[in-house]
Design a protein around this motif. Structure first.
Motif, mmCIF file in Angstrom:
data_model
loop_
_atom_site.group_PDB
_atom_site.id
_atom_site.type_symbol
_atom_site.label_atom_id
_atom_site.label_comp_id
_atom_site.label_asym_id
_atom_site.label_seq_id
_atom_site.Cartn_x
_atom_site.Cartn_y
_atom_site.Cartn_z
ATOM 1 N N GLN A 213 -3.580 -7.807 5.922
ATOM 2 C CA GLN A 213 -4.126 -7.717 4.701
ATOM 3 C C GLN A 213 -5.455 -8.398 4.555
ATOM 4 O OE1 GLN A 213 -1.715 -8.523 0.864
ATOM 5 N NE2 GLN A 213 -2.750 -10.555 1.139
ATOM 6 N N ASP A 214 -5.515 -9.796 5.258
ATOM 7 C CA ASP A 214 -6.674 -10.407 5.131
ATOM 8 C C ASP A 214 -7.814 -9.938 5.872
ATOM 9 O OD1 ASP A 214 -7.660 -13.500 4.526
ATOM 10 O OD2 ASP A 214 -8.600 -12.835 6.591
ATOM 11 N N ILE A 215 -7.701 -9.136 6.950
ATOM 12 C CA ILE A 215 -8.832 -8.388 7.632
ATOM 13 C C ILE A 215 -9.159 -7.343 6.804
ATOM 14 C CG2 ILE A 215 -9.064 -6.791 9.712
ATOM 15 C CD1 ILE A 215 -7.093 -8.516 11.150
ATOM 16 N N PHE A 216 -8.725 -6.670 6.150
ATOM 17 C CA PHE A 216 -9.151 -5.456 5.235
ATOM 18 C C PHE A 216 -9.004 -5.775 3.708
ATOM 19 C CE2 PHE A 216 -7.232 -3.253 8.946
ATOM 20 C CZ PHE A 216 -8.348 -2.906 9.544
ATOM 21 N N TRP A 217 -9.036 -7.212 3.222
ATOM 22 C CA TRP A 217 -8.981 -7.713 1.915
ATOM 23 C C TRP A 217 -10.225 -7.323 1.245
ATOM 24 C CZ3 TRP A 217 -5.484 -9.276 -1.148
ATOM 25 C CH2 TRP A 217 -5.751 -10.309 -2.174
ATOM 26 N N ARG A 218 -11.400 -7.358 1.784
ATOM 27 C CA ARG A 218 -12.338 -6.873 0.883
ATOM 28 C C ARG A 218 -13.104 -5.427 1.394
ATOM 29 N NH1 ARG A 218 -12.287 -12.308 1.743
ATOM 30 N NH2 ARG A 218 -12.761 -13.652 -0.086
ATOM 31 N N ARG A 219 -12.158 -4.587 1.857
ATOM 32 C CA ARG A 219 -12.653 -3.247 2.389
ATOM 33 C C ARG A 219 -12.224 -2.208 1.208
ATOM 34 N NH1 ARG A 219 -13.321 -3.582 8.265
ATOM 35 N NH2 ARG A 219 -13.179 -1.338 8.328
ATOM 36 N N ALA A 220 -13.056 -0.973 1.097
ATOM 37 C CA ALA A 220 -12.370 -0.058 0.361
ATOM 38 C C ALA A 220 -12.460 1.265 1.354
ATOM 39 C CB ALA A 220 -13.567 0.232 -0.584
ATOM 40 N N ASP A 221 -12.637 1.022 2.593
ATOM 41 C CA ASP A 221 -12.338 2.305 3.400
ATOM 42 C C ASP A 221 -10.901 2.271 4.318
ATOM 43 O OD1 ASP A 221 -13.109 -0.178 4.863
ATOM 44 O OD2 ASP A 221 -14.326 0.980 6.510
ATOM 45 N N VAL A 222 -10.333 0.929 4.115
ATOM 46 C CA VAL A 222 -9.003 0.946 4.859
ATOM 47 C C VAL A 222 -7.991 0.488 3.497
ATOM 48 C CG1 VAL A 222 -7.582 -0.230 6.562
ATOM 49 C CG2 VAL A 222 -9.973 0.534 6.903
ATOM 50 N N LEU A 223 -7.124 1.192 3.172
ATOM 51 C CA LEU A 223 -6.068 0.720 2.341
ATOM 52 C C LEU A 223 -4.945 0.264 3.088
ATOM 53 C CD1 LEU A 223 -4.897 1.347 -0.568
ATOM 54 C CD2 LEU A 223 -3.620 3.326 0.299
ATOM 55 N N PHE A 224 -4.727 -0.887 2.551
ATOM 56 C CA PHE A 224 -3.336 -1.978 3.197
ATOM 57 C C PHE A 224 -2.125 -1.711 2.010
ATOM 58 C CE2 PHE A 224 -1.059 -5.611 3.476
ATOM 59 C CZ PHE A 224 -0.356 -5.530 4.849
ATOM 60 N N VAL A 225 -1.000 -1.305 2.492
ATOM 61 C CA VAL A 225 0.095 -1.121 1.833
ATOM 62 C C VAL A 225 1.388 -1.582 2.465
ATOM 63 C CG1 VAL A 225 1.729 0.372 0.423
ATOM 64 C CG2 VAL A 225 -0.558 1.057 0.670
ATOM 65 N N SER A 226 2.024 -2.452 1.974
ATOM 66 C CA SER A 226 3.066 -3.212 2.666
ATOM 67 C C SER A 226 4.387 -3.117 1.886
ATOM 68 C CB SER A 226 2.750 -4.845 2.762
ATOM 69 O OG SER A 226 3.704 -5.372 3.758
ATOM 70 N N LEU A 227 5.566 -3.020 2.557
ATOM 71 C CA LEU A 227 6.971 -3.154 1.744
ATOM 72 C C LEU A 227 7.746 -4.393 3.008
ATOM 73 C CD1 LEU A 227 6.546 -0.128 1.276
ATOM 74 C CD2 LEU A 227 9.196 -0.065 0.971
#
Length: 350
Positions: A213-227
């Motif tokens: 999550q932190d790695i892609f926190w400010r990115r719009a080209d990678v969506l992070f979704v977590s359960l």
């Protein structure tokens, strides 16, 4: 290049066995690590019994894929820490593995430590990821395996599964923790980004993938979704809450779906449907899945209560997206059940 008829490719490296961590700091004391080589042995055995083809994916891709995700000082620390630690004067009582006993607050800038003790304090966020004499080699091999899986997908495989160990989703760009050192899923996603404009990362471990999550926190080209199990009273505690949505250009490109303790198959699969709807709206060109098997009812993580039926349903839902998919192994610590859970999940790609 061997593969199942479906295009599923299953990759393994024997180098994972180089990593056998000792004691971990937990709840004010020390306990033995659950991340033992035997859990991979159990998964490999189950795959063979189920008729899956397992390939040796031990291919070196160099440091470039790692450097797209991880800080250069951090990579140097991982590579050199144990040798420097072992050279500390005996009078100072250095342990057999690298541990931190101070944690950098990082609030007011400051310098970068010169000593290995100071660098350990800078590059760890907990005491759950000790560095042994061959941890770096095993972590690099796991990252290479994730890159190789991404390469197979780039070359046309429908789905490639990397049986990574040590896992990776708690690793930040410059910090180890939670039994992880290099963020295999993030490295795979960044490798796919060399060709694909949009990549989604779906984290299905019982623990939140705070590093990813932190790695892609400010990115719009990678969506992070977590359960994951609700972190209000569960590791990693400080990340994975529903109100965390990203920042700057990345605002709205993080979705956390924390689940109550003891959530079972039916409720989990309902939430997974919501996660996949968000991924579908993002319209990615490829998918990376952080596949944890530690949500199983019999796993020592004791967070959720999934069964093999639930893992089979998870696999079917994820496969239904029809995306080029890289599966990256994360947790799953009961050798008696991880194999059946993995076979159930992968059955959707047969």
């Amino acid at each position: 290049m061997a593969a199942d008829a479906s295009g599923l490719q299953i990759l393994h490296t024997p180098l994972h066995a180089l990593h056998r961590p000792g004691l971990l700091g937990a709840r004010g004391g020390w306990r033995t690590s659950r991340d033992v080589p035997e859990r991979v042995d159990a998964m490999r055995a189950a795959l063979g019994e189920a008729g899956f083809t397992v390939q040796d994916g031990s291919v070196s891709h160099g440091l470039a894929p790692l450097a797209r995700v991880h800080d250069a000082r951090y990579l140097d620390f991982l590579a050199t820490a144990h040798a420097e630690w072992s050279a500390l004067p005996n009078v100072r009582g250095a342990s057999a593995e690298v541990h931190a006993n101070v944690f950098a607050m990082r609030r007011h800038g400051g310098g970068y430590p010169r000593s290995v003790e100071g660098r350990a304090s800078f590059h760890f966020h907990d005491q759950l990821a000790p560095i042994g004499p061959t941890t770096w080699e095993a972590a690099r091999a796991a990252a290479d395996l994730a890159v190789e899986a991404a390469e197979r997908v780039l070359r046309g495989a429908r789905c490639a599964y990397a049986l990574c160990r040590p896992p990776g989703h708690h690793a930040y760009a410059d910090m180890a923790g939670g039994g992880t050192y290099l963020n295999n899923a993030a490295i795979a996603a960044e490798h796919l980004r060399q060709r694909f404009a949009r990549v989604a990362v779906l984290d299905l471990d019982v623990h939140h993938g705070n590093g990813t999550q932190d790695i892609f926190w400010r990115r719009a080209d990678v969506l992070f979704v977590s359960l994951h199990r609700d972190p209000v009273d569960y590791h990693p505690f400080f990340a994975g809450h529903a109100d965390e949505r990203g920042e700057g250009e990345g605002e709205g490109f993080t979705l956390n779906l924390p689940l109550p303790a003891g959530t079972g198959d039916a409720d989990y699969l309902l939430q997974l449907s919501a996660a996949l709807e968000r991924i579908d709206r993002f319209a990615p060109q490829a998918l990376v899945v952080s596949l944890g098997l530690d949500a199983h009812v019999a796993d020592p993580a004791a967070g959720l209560r999934l069964t093999e039926t639930g893992f089979a349903g998870m696999g079917r839902q994820v496969a239904s997206l029809g995306l080029p998919t890289v599966l990256v192994q994360e947790g799953g610590y009961n050798p008696a059940v991880v194999g059946a859970s993995l076979v159930a999940f992968l059955g959707a790609w047969r």
